[in-house]
Design a protein around this motif. Structure first.
Motif, PDB file in Angstrom:
ATOM      1  N   LEU A 134       0.817  -1.212   0.000  1.00  0.00           N
ATOM      2  CA  LEU A 134       0.000   0.000   0.000  1.00  0.00           C
ATOM      3  C   LEU A 134       0.857   1.273   0.000  1.00  0.00           C
ATOM      4  O   LEU A 134       0.323   2.383   0.040  1.00  0.00           O
ATOM      5  N   GLY A 135       2.179   1.110   0.025  1.00  0.00           N
ATOM      6  CA  GLY A 135       3.084   2.261   0.011  1.00  0.00           C
ATOM      7  C   GLY A 135       3.272   2.919   1.354  1.00  0.00           C
ATOM      8  O   GLY A 135       3.779   4.040   1.434  1.00  0.00           O
ATOM      9  N   MET A 136       2.881   2.238   2.436  1.00  0.00           N
ATOM     10  CA  MET A 136       2.968   2.832   3.767  1.00  0.00           C
ATOM     11  C   MET A 136       4.408   3.195   4.139  1.00  0.00           C
ATOM     12  O   MET A 136       4.645   4.228   4.775  1.00  0.00           O
ATOM     13  N   ASP A 137       5.376   2.371   3.738  1.00  0.00           N
ATOM     14  CA  ASP A 137       6.767   2.655   4.050  1.00  0.00           C
ATOM     15  C   ASP A 137       7.227   3.951   3.397  1.00  0.00           C
ATOM     16  O   ASP A 137       7.898   4.774   4.009  1.00  0.00           O
ATOM     17  N   ARG A 138       6.836   4.157   2.163  1.00  0.00           N
ATOM     18  CA  ARG A 138       7.240   5.379   1.454  1.00  0.00           C
ATOM     19  C   ARG A 138       6.500   6.605   1.989  1.00  0.00           C
ATOM     20  O   ARG A 138       7.074   7.694   2.033  1.00  0.00           O
ATOM     21  N   PHE A 139       5.251   6.445   2.404  1.00  0.00           N
ATOM     22  CA  PHE A 139       4.543   7.555   3.040  1.00  0.00           C
ATOM     23  C   PHE A 139       5.257   7.977   4.316  1.00  0.00           C
ATOM     24  O   PHE A 139       5.430   9.159   4.585  1.00  0.00           O
ATOM     25  N   CYS A 140       5.684   7.006   5.132  1.00  0.00           N
ATOM     26  CA  CYS A 140       6.361   7.307   6.396  1.00  0.00           C
ATOM     27  C   CYS A 140       7.692   8.004   6.185  1.00  0.00           C
ATOM     28  O   CYS A 140       8.112   8.822   6.996  1.00  0.00           O
ATOM     29  N   LEU A 141       8.391   7.684   5.097  1.00  0.00           N
ATOM     30  CA  LEU A 141       9.691   8.277   4.821  1.00  0.00           C
ATOM     31  C   LEU A 141       9.593   9.621   4.101  1.00  0.00           C
ATOM     32  O   LEU A 141      10.603  10.285   3.895  1.00  0.00           O
ATOM     33  N   GLY A 142       8.392  10.007   3.693  1.00  0.00           N
ATOM     34  CA  GLY A 142       8.210  11.295   3.049  1.00  0.00           C
ATOM     35  C   GLY A 142       8.268  11.260   1.533  1.00  0.00           C
ATOM     36  O   GLY A 142       8.211  12.302   0.887  1.00  0.00           O
ATOM     37  N   HIS A 143       8.348  10.091   0.932  1.00  0.00           N
ATOM     38  CA  HIS A 143       8.353   9.938  -0.523  1.00  0.00           C
ATOM     39  C   HIS A 143       6.899   9.838  -1.001  1.00  0.00           C
ATOM     40  O   HIS A 143       6.433   8.786  -1.432  1.00  0.00           O
ATOM     41  N   THR A 144       6.170  10.955  -0.934  1.00  0.00           N
ATOM     42  CA  THR A 144       4.729  10.929  -1.173  1.00  0.00           C
ATOM     43  C   THR A 144       4.370  10.555  -2.607  1.00  0.00           C
ATOM     44  O   THR A 144       3.442   9.776  -2.834  1.00  0.00           O
ATOM     45  N   GLY A 145       5.081  11.102  -3.580  1.00  0.00           N
ATOM     46  CA  GLY A 145       4.761  10.824  -4.983  1.00  0.00           C
ATOM     47  C   GLY A 145       4.880   9.355  -5.334  1.00  0.00           C
ATOM     48  O   GLY A 145       3.964   8.761  -5.924  1.00  0.00           O
ATOM     49  N   LEU A 154      -0.789  -1.293  -6.190  1.00  0.00           N
ATOM     50  CA  LEU A 154      -0.671  -2.344  -5.167  1.00  0.00           C
ATOM     51  C   LEU A 154       0.758  -2.902  -5.112  1.00  0.00           C
ATOM     52  O   LEU A 154       0.997  -4.101  -5.173  1.00  0.00           O
ATOM     53  N   GLY A 155       1.679  -1.962  -4.969  1.00  0.00           N
ATOM     54  CA  GLY A 155       3.083  -2.351  -4.825  1.00  0.00           C
ATOM     55  C   GLY A 155       3.673  -2.866  -6.116  1.00  0.00           C
ATOM     56  O   GLY A 155       4.566  -3.711  -6.085  1.00  0.00           O
ATOM     57  N   GLY A 156       3.220  -2.320  -7.242  1.00  0.00           N
ATOM     58  CA  GLY A 156       3.728  -2.794  -8.532  1.00  0.00           C
ATOM     59  C   GLY A 156       3.441  -4.266  -8.713  1.00  0.00           C
ATOM     60  O   GLY A 156       4.293  -5.016  -9.195  1.00  0.00           O
ATOM     61  N   LEU A 157       2.232  -4.688  -8.299  1.00  0.00           N
ATOM     62  CA  LEU A 157       1.802  -6.093  -8.316  1.00  0.00           C
ATOM     63  C   LEU A 157       2.748  -6.985  -7.513  1.00  0.00           C
ATOM     64  O   LEU A 157       2.973  -8.142  -7.844  1.00  0.00           O
ATOM     65  N   GLY A 158       3.316  -6.401  -6.439  1.00  0.00           N
ATOM     66  CA  GLY A 158       4.166  -7.176  -5.532  1.00  0.00           C
ATOM     67  C   GLY A 158       5.655  -7.049  -5.807  1.00  0.00           C
ATOM     68  O   GLY A 158       6.474  -7.295  -4.926  1.00  0.00           O
ATOM     69  N   ILE A 159       6.020  -6.659  -7.019  1.00  0.00           N
ATOM     70  CA  ILE A 159       7.445  -6.563  -7.366  1.00  0.00           C
ATOM     71  C   ILE A 159       8.079  -5.357  -6.669  1.00  0.00           C
ATOM     72  O   ILE A 159       9.137  -5.470  -6.047  1.00  0.00           O
ATOM     73  N   TRP A 160       7.427  -4.198  -6.770  1.00  0.00           N
ATOM     74  CA  TRP A 160       7.931  -2.982  -6.144  1.00  0.00           C
ATOM     75  C   TRP A 160       7.982  -3.153  -4.626  1.00  0.00           C
ATOM     76  O   TRP A 160       8.882  -2.655  -3.968  1.00  0.00           O
ATOM     77  N   TRP A 161       7.039  -3.874  -4.082  1.00  0.00           N
ATOM     78  CA  TRP A 161       6.971  -4.147  -2.645  1.00  0.00           C
ATOM     79  C   TRP A 161       8.232  -4.884  -2.201  1.00  0.00           C
ATOM     80  O   TRP A 161       8.890  -4.489  -1.239  1.00  0.00           O
ATOM     81  N   ILE A 162       8.596  -5.953  -2.900  1.00  0.00           N
ATOM     82  CA  ILE A 162       9.785  -6.747  -2.549  1.00  0.00           C
ATOM     83  C   ILE A 162      11.059  -5.937  -2.763  1.00  0.00           C
ATOM     84  O   ILE A 162      11.982  -5.965  -1.932  1.00  0.00           O
ATOM     85  N   ILE A 163      11.104  -5.179  -3.849  1.00  0.00           N
ATOM     86  CA  ILE A 163      12.289  -4.360  -4.122  1.00  0.00           C
ATOM     87  C   ILE A 163      12.498  -3.327  -3.021  1.00  0.00           C
ATOM     88  O   ILE A 163      13.635  -3.096  -2.581  1.00  0.00           O
TER      89      ILE A 163
END
Length: 185
Positions: A134-145, A154-163
């Motif tokens: 859901l991008g929660m990690d990036r929201f917390c770090l301030g990478h809003t875009g 949805l995390g790049g269908l799971g790929i972006w999430w793992i990366i």
């Protein structure tokens, strides 16, 4: 620990009611005090940090010329290794009631240029593993875009999430404001 106790004991023995009324009271030759290395009265600049009130390092926003002119300030913040962290001088003042020799306000060297803005590595890692799709990690770090992009896909269908979990663990994904991780004590 014993040295701190001794300094506190000596400080309380030396406190005079007339000098504790004023924070800018200076003990030097002009008012009848002399310094001797074997006396209990020490230079204010030699006091431990427990007896000092020090300001935060000054942010010069990368202005190296200003740092060279005034002799202190931070031109870069943070660093992963000890050798990478810039050190600077800050203004310190001896606490009221502590008697010492010389100026009570002085520059003290050796303070790291590190900024903490409430980013905890372990908390961010837990967010990344559990809610990274859901991008929660990036929201917390301030990478809003990129967080919005991660949320919509949805995390790049799971790929972006793992990366992102791998990037976080290897130290490649950091807070947007370039602050350091807050250490746990």
């Amino acid at each position: 620990m014993i040295y701190s106790f001794l300094f506190v004991a000596i400080a309380f023995l030396l406190v005079k009611e007339s000098s504790s009324d004023s924070d800018d009271y200076v003990m030097n030759e002009s008012n009848g005090h002399d310094y001797g290395p074997l006396k209990a009265l020490i230079h204010c600049s030699f006091l431990p940090l427990e007896f000092l009130n020090c300001s935060a390092p000054e942010d010069l926003k990368g202005n190296v010329t200003k740092r060279n002119e005034q002799g202190y300030g931070c031109t870069k913040w943070g660093g992963e290794k000890y050798e990478e962290v810039q050190k600077t001088k800050v203004w310190c003042t001896a606490l009221p009631g502590i008697e010492c020799y010389g100026n009570r306000t002085f520059l003290r060297d050796g303070f790291p240029c590190i900024m903490y803005n409430g980013h905890y590595f372990v908390t961010t890692l837990i967010y990344s593993v559990l809610l990274g799709f859901l991008g929660m990690d990036r929201f917390c770090l301030g990478h809003t875009g990129t967080a919005v992009g991660k949320l919509l896909t949805l995390g790049g269908l799971g790929i972006w999430w793992i990366i992102d979990v791998v990037l976080l663990v290897t130290g490649q994904l950091k807070p947007e404001d370039k602050s350091n991780w807050v250490p746990y004590y």
